[in-house]
Every structure is written in C-alpha cells, then in structure tokens.
Motif scaffolding. Structure first.
Motif, mmCIF file in Angstrom:
data_model
loop_
_atom_site.group_PDB
_atom_site.id
_atom_site.type_symbol
_atom_site.label_atom_id
_atom_site.label_comp_id
_atom_site.label_asym_id
_atom_site.label_seq_id
_atom_site.Cartn_x
_atom_site.Cartn_y
_atom_site.Cartn_z
ATOM 1 N N LEU A 69 -36.804 -16.479 -40.645
ATOM 2 C CA LEU A 69 -35.466 -16.404 -41.243
ATOM 3 C C LEU A 69 -34.402 -16.838 -40.248
ATOM 4 O O LEU A 69 -33.486 -17.604 -40.578
ATOM 5 C CB LEU A 69 -35.214 -14.971 -41.726
ATOM 6 C CG LEU A 69 -34.044 -14.768 -42.683
ATOM 7 C CD1 LEU A 69 -34.283 -15.532 -43.983
ATOM 8 C CD2 LEU A 69 -33.849 -13.285 -42.983
ATOM 9 N N LEU A 70 -34.508 -16.350 -39.010
ATOM 10 C CA LEU A 70 -33.534 -16.743 -37.982
ATOM 11 C C LEU A 70 -33.640 -18.232 -37.673
ATOM 12 O O LEU A 70 -32.635 -18.909 -37.443
ATOM 13 C CB LEU A 70 -33.759 -15.920 -36.713
ATOM 14 C CG LEU A 70 -33.402 -14.433 -36.799
ATOM 15 C CD1 LEU A 70 -33.800 -13.718 -35.511
ATOM 16 C CD2 LEU A 70 -31.917 -14.254 -37.073
ATOM 17 N N VAL B 30 -34.578 -20.676 -39.707
ATOM 18 C CA VAL B 30 -33.956 -21.441 -40.795
ATOM 19 C C VAL B 30 -32.436 -21.371 -40.683
ATOM 20 O O VAL B 30 -31.729 -22.365 -40.909
ATOM 21 C CB VAL B 30 -34.431 -20.908 -42.162
ATOM 22 C CG1 VAL B 30 -33.621 -21.545 -43.292
ATOM 23 C CG2 VAL B 30 -35.910 -21.194 -42.357
ATOM 24 N N ALA B 31 -31.904 -20.201 -40.324
ATOM 25 C CA ALA B 31 -30.453 -20.046 -40.167
ATOM 26 C C ALA B 31 -29.911 -20.960 -39.075
ATOM 27 O O ALA B 31 -28.842 -21.570 -39.217
ATOM 28 C CB ALA B 31 -30.108 -18.594 -39.865
ATOM 29 N N LEU B 32 -30.651 -21.083 -37.969
ATOM 30 C CA LEU B 32 -30.205 -21.962 -36.890
ATOM 31 C C LEU B 32 -30.312 -23.429 -37.281
ATOM 32 O O LEU B 32 -29.461 -24.245 -36.924
ATOM 33 C CB LEU B 32 -31.024 -21.693 -35.629
ATOM 34 C CG LEU B 32 -30.692 -20.393 -34.888
ATOM 35 C CD1 LEU B 32 -31.611 -20.216 -33.690
ATOM 36 C CD2 LEU B 32 -29.235 -20.375 -34.434
ATOM 37 N N ALA C 27 -29.863 -24.587 -40.151
ATOM 38 C CA ALA C 27 -28.792 -24.864 -41.116
ATOM 39 C C ALA C 27 -27.413 -24.753 -40.493
ATOM 40 O O ALA C 27 -26.402 -24.820 -41.199
ATOM 41 C CB ALA C 27 -28.901 -23.890 -42.294
ATOM 42 N N ASN C 28 -27.336 -24.627 -39.148
ATOM 43 C CA ASN C 28 -26.036 -24.368 -38.506
ATOM 44 C C ASN C 28 -24.984 -25.439 -38.741
ATOM 45 O O ASN C 28 -23.793 -25.141 -38.700
ATOM 46 C CB ASN C 28 -26.220 -24.103 -37.006
ATOM 47 C CG ASN C 28 -26.425 -25.380 -36.207
ATOM 48 O OD1 ASN C 28 -25.475 -26.071 -35.857
ATOM 49 N ND2 ASN C 28 -27.683 -25.694 -35.911
ATOM 50 N N TYR D 111 -22.286 -24.343 -41.157
ATOM 51 C CA TYR D 111 -21.288 -23.307 -40.879
ATOM 52 C C TYR D 111 -20.716 -23.380 -39.458
ATOM 53 O O TYR D 111 -19.710 -22.757 -39.171
ATOM 54 C CB TYR D 111 -21.895 -21.911 -41.104
ATOM 55 C CG TYR D 111 -23.115 -21.606 -40.265
ATOM 56 C CD1 TYR D 111 -22.997 -21.164 -38.954
ATOM 57 C CD2 TYR D 111 -24.394 -21.767 -40.786
ATOM 58 C CE1 TYR D 111 -24.110 -20.876 -38.199
ATOM 59 C CE2 TYR D 111 -25.521 -21.497 -40.025
ATOM 60 C CZ TYR D 111 -25.383 -21.045 -38.726
ATOM 61 O OH TYR D 111 -26.491 -20.775 -37.975
ATOM 62 N N GLY E 175 -28.677 -25.271 -31.626
ATOM 63 C CA GLY E 175 -29.106 -24.516 -32.801
ATOM 64 C C GLY E 175 -30.370 -25.093 -33.417
ATOM 65 O O GLY E 175 -31.261 -24.357 -33.850
ATOM 66 N N GLY F 65 -33.807 -23.197 -33.586
ATOM 67 C CA GLY F 65 -34.395 -22.961 -34.904
ATOM 68 C C GLY F 65 -35.845 -23.375 -34.960
ATOM 69 O O GLY F 65 -36.693 -22.660 -35.509
#
Length: 227
Positions: free
Chosen positions: A13-14, A16-18, A20-21, A24, A208, A212
């Motif tokens: 999960l972390l 994927v969040a990175l 997708a940085n 954001y 990121g 990721g």
C-alpha cells in the motif's frame, strides 16, 4: 491474515502511494491561483461602471439617440407628459428604465404621478452631487479588498476572494473613488511553500518512485513468507 501477510499488504500500500506521488506531490496546474491587483483613484465625474450605467443614462444633443431620450430632451425644458389610461389597464411601478438622467447639461430624477386615470410623467431637477451620492457605494458596502484599495491606493486579492473582477464607484469621506482591477497574474501557492525549482520537484518524484518500487518489492517478499 497472518503477520507476514499483513506487513506485506502495508508495504504494498505504501509503495503504491509513493508511485502515485506525481498526483499529489506539487502537481502541475493545481498549485497556482490568480491574484488580482486593484487600484483606486479619485474621480469627479460619473464613471461608466455596470453599477452606475444600470441606474443612470445620459441623453445627448442627438434627439434620435433613442425614443426615450427624445421624450426626455423635450421634458427637460419643463414640459410634462400626460397620458389618459384605459380604466381596465394597470400601471407598472417601474415606468422608467433609469433612476437618474442627464439632459440639456443638467441632472434629473424621473417622476410619475397618477391622478385618477391620468398619468403624469415629469423630470425633477437634482444636483450632480445628489446623483453621485445616490449611485456610488458607501465604503462599508464594498468588499474588503476594495476598502483596502481606497484606504491605501491599491490592494491585492486572490481569486477565492472575488466572484468576478469588476470596477467599483465608492464614496468615502465626501470623496469619490474609482476602484478597478489594474492587473492579474498567476502565482504559485505551493501550499504555503516557496515555489521549488523543476529539478527539486523531479528529484522528489524520482525519490518517491524509487521508494515505491523498493516497498512493493519488499512487500512481495513478506507476502511470499506468509504463504
């Protein structure tokens, strides 16, 4: 879900969040806003602002300017107009399309009186100061950025503080001001930061992405251990 699978899920999960940085982390076309600069100047005549022209008209020397002005120019010489109304017809409260008019070098307030079924239209002379006072806005009635411009000569406001960039005609302390947007520009917001350089933004996004990938790889290892 055992502990290894849980750790693997969190790392995935972390990761994927990175990855997708860019969505954001200082995204393009999101961290900018329009900033308007308003300037105030003293004015002695009635300006052509929407607030004024909606309530005031000026009839020049040309009698063919409009049918209404042709009547106004005739009435400005003191001739009232009387109309005999049909008993079955009502009378609109707003017979004139303006509140004040300038004709023959003077200012007037249109008037309409109904005596029985006789409607009398006339023009009542008023001073230019009366018209200015009536058509201007008091400083307490205008938005805060307009008040600041009147008091300081100029002010800035972001697009969140204005519905529409428009010109104001303001009275303050017996003096009349024209407050209008002088310029606008797109400025970076950066969520309170100073705008970073393109290299810094790319570096943050690359870090990121690498982080990721590493977290997803590590999460995969923990998921394999949990099987």
């Amino acid at each position: 879900m055992n502990r290894q699978n849980w750790r693997g899920f969190v790392l995935l999960l972390l990761g994927v969040a990175l990855l997708a940085n860019p969505l954001y982390l200082y995204p393009e076309n999101v961290s900018y806003e329009t900033e308007y600069t308003y300037e105030a100047s003293t004015i002695d005549h009635l300006p052509h602002t929407s607030h004024v022209t909606y309530r005031f008209t000026s009839c020049g020397w040309n009698p063919l300017q409009s049918a209404e002005c042709a009547v106004v120019n005739d009435m400005a010489r003191g001739d009232a107009v009387e109309l005999r109304l049909d008993p079955d017809r009502g009378v609109d409260d707003e017979l004139w399309s303006f509140e004040y008019v300038r004709a023959d070098g003077r200012y007037f307030e249109p008037n309409a009186t109904l005596d029985g079924r006789t409607l009398t239209l006339s023009l009542d002379p008023v001073s230019e100061e009366t018209v200015k006072r009536a058509l201007s806005q008091d400083i307490d009635e205008v938005p805060q950025h307009v008040r600041r411009a009147v008091q300081n000569g100029r002010s800035t406001v972001t697009e969140e503080g204005v519905y529409e960039a428009e010109t104001y005609y303001v009275e303050h302390g017996g003096q009349y001001y024209l407050v209008e947007p002088a310029q606008s520009e797109r400025v970076p917001t950066g969520w309170g930061w100073k705008e970073p350089s393109t290299i810094a933004i790319d570096a943050m996004r690359l870090a990121g992405w690498i982080g990721g990938v590493a977290l997803i790889w590590r999460g995969g290892e923990w998921t394999e251990r949990g099987r």
